[in-house]
Design an enzyme around this catalytic site. Structure first.
Site, PDB file in Angstrom:
ATOM      1  CB  CYS A  77      -0.991  -0.066   1.147  1.00 24.45           C
ATOM      2  SG  CYS A  77      -2.440   0.938   0.859  1.00 24.45           S
ATOM      3  CG  HIS A 168      -3.071  -3.288   3.993  1.00 26.49           C
ATOM      4  ND1 HIS A 168      -2.012  -2.615   4.555  1.00 26.49           N
ATOM      5  CD2 HIS A 168      -3.835  -2.349   3.400  1.00 26.49           C
ATOM      6  CE1 HIS A 168      -2.127  -1.332   4.332  1.00 26.49           C
ATOM      7  NE2 HIS A 168      -3.224  -1.126   3.632  1.00 26.49           N
ATOM      8  CD  GLU A 170      -0.013  -5.347   5.919  1.00 26.37           C
ATOM      9  OE1 GLU A 170      -0.020  -5.999   4.842  1.00 26.37           O
ATOM     10  OE2 GLU A 170      -0.299  -4.147   5.982  1.00 26.37           O
TER      11      GLU A 170
HETATM   12  N1  GLN Z   1      -3.633   6.374   1.234  1.00 30.21           N
HETATM   13  C1  GLN Z   1      -2.300   6.055   1.693  1.00 30.21           C
HETATM   14  C2  GLN Z   1      -1.267   6.838   0.900  1.00 30.21           C
HETATM   15  O1  GLN Z   1      -1.567   7.427  -0.104  1.00 30.21           O
HETATM   16  C3  GLN Z   1      -2.034   4.572   1.598  1.00 30.21           C
HETATM   17  C4  GLN Z   1      -2.990   3.816   2.486  1.00 30.21           C
HETATM   18  C5  GLN Z   1      -2.442   2.568   3.104  1.00 30.21           C
HETATM   19  O2  GLN Z   1      -1.214   2.352   3.157  1.00 30.21           O
HETATM   20  N2  GLN Z   1      -3.335   1.777   3.656  1.00 30.21           N
HETATM   21  O3  GLN Z   1      -0.138   6.870   1.305  1.00 30.21           O
END
Ligand code: GLN
Length: 191
Positions: A77, A168, A170
């Protein structure tokens, strides 16, 4: 085998739990001295990429971490965003992976959702994809292998020793993605 988990902000402890469950040693990277001793793989967790990006500079970790890539790295992410060469409308952070990403791509309406999908490269059983204010990958360079697409959008990819997911792993009990990353490290070590 020893894996460093960037622990500046976000969901780093959950990665530790996944690695613990697989019996793989890990440690948290919070400052420069934490990366003085050798290790074999790096995880950049989810969180807020702008915050993680700023802290990398503030803590003098930006250069050493960037120079370390080549070592297997797994970005989830926000970690995917940190590794991307191109971020729409924004400056790149570490920028080693040839992907163009769109932050918060799913928008506010559906900012969190989950889905089960078979990702053949990782496992023949469905994998639970958990998305939280997730980015997606708009396009990839020639050397990037797309591992998973959801509704036409790329949500997992690999380029050499860099592995990224918009979702995710994890935050689920399924350890298949972490196992896949550990295999990347084993392969690198055996070469
Ligand atoms: N929205 C976050 C970003 O742009 C990422 C979200 C996440 O890691 N769950 O950094």
């Amino acid at each position: 085998m020893k894996i460093g988990i960037l622990a500046l902000q976000g969901a780093f402890i959950e990665h530790k739990h996944s690695l613990d469950a697989l019996g793989v040693e890990s440690f948290e990277i919070r400052q420069k001295k934490d990366i003085e001793k050798p290790f074999d793989g790096l995880i950049i967790p989810g969180g807020e990429s702008t915050v993680i990006g700023k802290l990398l500079h503030k803590l003098d970790l930006y250069e050493p971490i960037k120079n370390m890539i080549g070592m297997p790295v797994f970005g989830t992410c926000a970690g995917l965003i940190i590794l991307a060469k191109n971020i729409e409308d924004e400056q790149a952070h570490i920028g080693t992976m040839d992907i163009t990403v769109r932050r918060n791509a799913y928008g506010k309406q559906i900012d969190s959702f989950s889905e089960e999908v078979v990702i053949p490269e990782v496992s023949d059983k469905p994998f639970p994809l958990v998305f939280i204010r997730a980015p997606w990958i708009d396009s990839v360079g020639d050397n990037v292998k797309i591992l998973c697409k959801l509704n036409g959008h790329i949500v997992a990819a690999r380029e050499n020793n860099m592995l990224v997911t918009s979702f995710h792993p994890e935050l689920t009990k399924n350890l298949d993605f972490h196992k896949y990353f550990i295999n990347m490290i084993k392969q690198k070590k055996s070469r």
